[in-house]
Design a protein around this motif. Structure first.
Motif, mmCIF file in Angstrom:
data_model
loop_
_atom_site.group_PDB
_atom_site.id
_atom_site.type_symbol
_atom_site.label_atom_id
_atom_site.label_comp_id
_atom_site.label_asym_id
_atom_site.label_seq_id
_atom_site.Cartn_x
_atom_site.Cartn_y
_atom_site.Cartn_z
ATOM 1 N N ALA A 101 0.834 -1.211 0.000
ATOM 2 C CA ALA A 101 0.000 0.000 0.000
ATOM 3 C C ALA A 101 0.865 1.256 0.000
ATOM 4 O O ALA A 101 0.597 2.196 -0.762
ATOM 5 C CB ALA A 101 -0.947 -0.004 1.197
ATOM 6 N N ALA A 102 1.894 1.283 0.814
ATOM 7 C CA ALA A 102 2.787 2.451 0.867
ATOM 8 C C ALA A 102 3.501 2.648 -0.468
ATOM 9 O O ALA A 102 3.635 3.779 -0.951
ATOM 10 C CB ALA A 102 3.796 2.306 2.001
ATOM 11 N N VAL A 103 3.927 1.548 -1.085
ATOM 12 C CA VAL A 103 4.610 1.638 -2.379
ATOM 13 C C VAL A 103 3.680 2.209 -3.449
ATOM 14 O O VAL A 103 4.129 2.912 -4.349
ATOM 15 C CB VAL A 103 5.175 0.251 -2.790
ATOM 16 N N LEU A 104 2.393 1.948 -3.339
ATOM 17 C CA LEU A 104 1.433 2.496 -4.301
ATOM 18 C C LEU A 104 1.030 3.927 -3.956
ATOM 19 O O LEU A 104 0.919 4.776 -4.839
ATOM 20 C CB LEU A 104 0.186 1.616 -4.348
ATOM 21 N N VAL A 105 0.819 4.203 -2.680
ATOM 22 C CA VAL A 105 0.312 5.505 -2.250
ATOM 23 C C VAL A 105 1.361 6.607 -2.382
ATOM 24 O O VAL A 105 1.067 7.695 -2.884
ATOM 25 C CB VAL A 105 -0.205 5.433 -0.792
ATOM 26 N N VAL A 106 2.577 6.355 -1.940
ATOM 27 C CA VAL A 106 3.596 7.411 -1.885
ATOM 28 C C VAL A 106 3.907 8.005 -3.260
ATOM 29 O O VAL A 106 3.829 9.225 -3.430
ATOM 30 C CB VAL A 106 4.865 6.920 -1.153
ATOM 31 N N GLN A 123 1.691 20.061 1.670
ATOM 32 C CA GLN A 123 2.059 19.938 3.083
ATOM 33 C C GLN A 123 1.203 18.885 3.777
ATOM 34 O O GLN A 123 1.706 18.068 4.556
ATOM 35 C CB GLN A 123 1.929 21.287 3.789
ATOM 36 N N LEU A 124 -0.093 18.896 3.500
ATOM 37 C CA LEU A 124 -0.965 17.868 4.064
ATOM 38 C C LEU A 124 -0.568 16.488 3.542
ATOM 39 O O LEU A 124 -0.530 15.511 4.292
ATOM 40 C CB LEU A 124 -2.432 18.160 3.727
ATOM 41 N N GLY A 125 -0.264 16.432 2.248
ATOM 42 C CA GLY A 125 0.173 15.169 1.658
ATOM 43 C C GLY A 125 1.459 14.667 2.272
ATOM 44 O O GLY A 125 1.606 13.470 2.557
ATOM 45 N N ALA A 126 2.416 15.560 2.506
ATOM 46 C CA ALA A 126 3.683 15.159 3.124
ATOM 47 C C ALA A 126 3.453 14.632 4.542
ATOM 48 O O ALA A 126 4.069 13.631 4.943
ATOM 49 C CB ALA A 126 4.653 16.336 3.142
ATOM 50 N N ALA A 127 2.562 15.280 5.275
ATOM 51 C CA ALA A 127 2.236 14.795 6.626
ATOM 52 C C ALA A 127 1.594 13.414 6.551
ATOM 53 O O ALA A 127 1.903 12.523 7.360
ATOM 54 C CB ALA A 127 1.312 15.782 7.333
ATOM 55 N N GLY A 128 0.717 13.222 5.580
ATOM 56 C CA GLY A 128 0.067 11.924 5.397
ATOM 57 C C GLY A 128 1.051 10.831 5.039
ATOM 58 O O GLY A 128 1.026 9.732 5.607
ATOM 59 N N VAL A 129 1.936 11.128 4.095
ATOM 60 C CA VAL A 129 2.952 10.154 3.693
ATOM 61 C C VAL A 129 3.864 9.832 4.874
ATOM 62 O O VAL A 129 4.206 8.665 5.109
ATOM 63 C CB VAL A 129 3.757 10.677 2.483
ATOM 64 N N ALA A 130 4.252 10.845 5.639
ATOM 65 C CA ALA A 130 5.107 10.617 6.807
ATOM 66 C C ALA A 130 4.425 9.677 7.798
ATOM 67 O O ALA A 130 5.075 8.774 8.352
ATOM 68 C CB ALA A 130 5.461 11.945 7.472
ATOM 69 N N CYS A 131 3.143 9.866 8.024
ATOM 70 C CA CYS A 131 2.411 8.985 8.945
ATOM 71 C C CYS A 131 2.366 7.546 8.414
ATOM 72 O O CYS A 131 2.602 6.595 9.167
ATOM 73 C CB CYS A 131 0.986 9.492 9.151
ATOM 74 N N ILE A 132 2.065 7.408 7.130
ATOM 75 C CA ILE A 132 1.957 6.069 6.554
ATOM 76 C C ILE A 132 3.295 5.344 6.600
ATOM 77 O O ILE A 132 3.364 4.161 6.937
ATOM 78 C CB ILE A 132 1.377 6.153 5.123
ATOM 79 N N VAL A 133 4.360 6.048 6.285
ATOM 80 C CA VAL A 133 5.691 5.435 6.334
ATOM 81 C C VAL A 133 6.081 5.138 7.795
ATOM 82 O O VAL A 133 6.607 4.064 8.099
ATOM 83 C CB VAL A 133 6.735 6.325 5.633
ATOM 84 N N ALA A 134 5.806 6.069 8.703
ATOM 85 C CA ALA A 134 6.138 5.852 10.118
ATOM 86 C C ALA A 134 5.405 4.642 10.685
ATOM 87 O O ALA A 134 5.957 3.904 11.507
ATOM 88 C CB ALA A 134 5.807 7.099 10.938
ATOM 89 N N PRO A 168 -2.549 -1.494 17.321
ATOM 90 C CA PRO A 168 -3.552 -0.416 17.395
ATOM 91 C C PRO A 168 -2.960 0.952 17.052
ATOM 92 O O PRO A 168 -3.576 1.742 16.340
ATOM 93 C CB PRO A 168 -4.029 -0.452 18.845
ATOM 94 N N ALA A 169 -1.746 1.227 17.539
ATOM 95 C CA ALA A 169 -1.118 2.522 17.253
ATOM 96 C C ALA A 169 -0.778 2.637 15.776
ATOM 97 O O ALA A 169 -0.981 3.687 15.157
ATOM 98 C CB ALA A 169 0.143 2.696 18.097
ATOM 99 N N SER A 170 -0.282 1.561 15.190
ATOM 100 C CA SER A 170 0.062 1.563 13.768
ATOM 101 C C SER A 170 -1.178 1.832 12.918
ATOM 102 O O SER A 170 -1.127 2.613 11.964
ATOM 103 C CB SER A 170 0.692 0.223 13.391
ATOM 104 N N ALA A 171 -2.288 1.196 13.259
ATOM 105 C CA ALA A 171 -3.533 1.419 12.515
ATOM 106 C C ALA A 171 -4.018 2.861 12.674
ATOM 107 O O ALA A 171 -4.474 3.481 11.708
ATOM 108 C CB ALA A 171 -4.612 0.445 12.983
ATOM 109 N N ALA A 172 -3.891 3.401 13.866
ATOM 110 C CA ALA A 172 -4.316 4.784 14.107
ATOM 111 C C ALA A 172 -3.439 5.767 13.338
ATOM 112 O O ALA A 172 -3.943 6.716 12.723
ATOM 113 C CB ALA A 172 -4.275 5.101 15.606
ATOM 114 N N ILE A 173 -2.137 5.537 13.336
ATOM 115 C CA ILE A 173 -1.213 6.419 12.607
ATOM 116 C C ILE A 173 -1.506 6.358 11.111
ATOM 117 O O ILE A 173 -1.521 7.380 10.422
ATOM 118 C CB ILE A 173 0.252 6.040 12.920
ATOM 119 N N THR A 174 -1.771 5.162 10.599
ATOM 120 C CA THR A 174 -2.094 5.010 9.181
ATOM 121 C C THR A 174 -3.410 5.711 8.848
ATOM 122 O O THR A 174 -3.522 6.383 7.813
ATOM 123 C CB THR A 174 -2.169 3.521 8.800
#
Length: 122
Positions: free
Chosen positions: A48-53, A74-85, A94-100
């Motif tokens: 998913a990250a490989v497709l989304v980023v 800027q919003l997109g960069a924050a979103g990508v950072a969360c997905i990668v993190a 649970p935390a990983s799902a919330a961050i995603t």
């Protein structure tokens, strides 16, 4: 037309991420036999990250070149950072799902603003 296709693909991928994060716990409760399948695996999140980023990066780049507004990117960069993190194993499930999910919301918001700004320019 190409920009609309890229933006549509990018926002669709972000919506799929959000849907996955929100629906997975319900699906797992309703259908225990799905536990451990591809959709719950780490491989799904990496795919998913490989497709989304790249889709998001291209959509925000094309949008910025047209409307010159930084907020969507800027919003997109924050979103990508969360997905990668969220891919890092230091977080619990649970935390990983919330961050995603938060990252997906950032991406969706950025894509919607990007889309509106592009459409406003005609």
């Amino acid at each position: 037309m190409t920009t609309n296709l890229v933006e549509g693909t990018a926002v669709s991928a972000s919506l799929l991420c959000l849907g996955h994060c929100l629906a997975l716990p319900l699906i797992l409760l309703a259908l225990p036999m799905l536990a451990g399948t591809f959709f719950e695996s780490e491989v799904f999140h990496i795919v998913a990250a490989v497709l989304v980023v790249p889709a998001a990066a291209l959509a925000f780049l094309l949008g910025y070149r047209r409307h010159r507004a930084l907020l969507p990117a800027q919003l997109g960069a924050a979103g990508v950072a969360c997905i990668v993190a969220a891919l890092f194993p230091v977080w619990g499930e649970p935390a990983s799902a919330a961050i995603t999910a938060i990252g997906s919301l950032f991406l969706i918001g950025g894509h919607l603003i990007n889309w509106r700004l592009r459409r406003a320019l005609g």
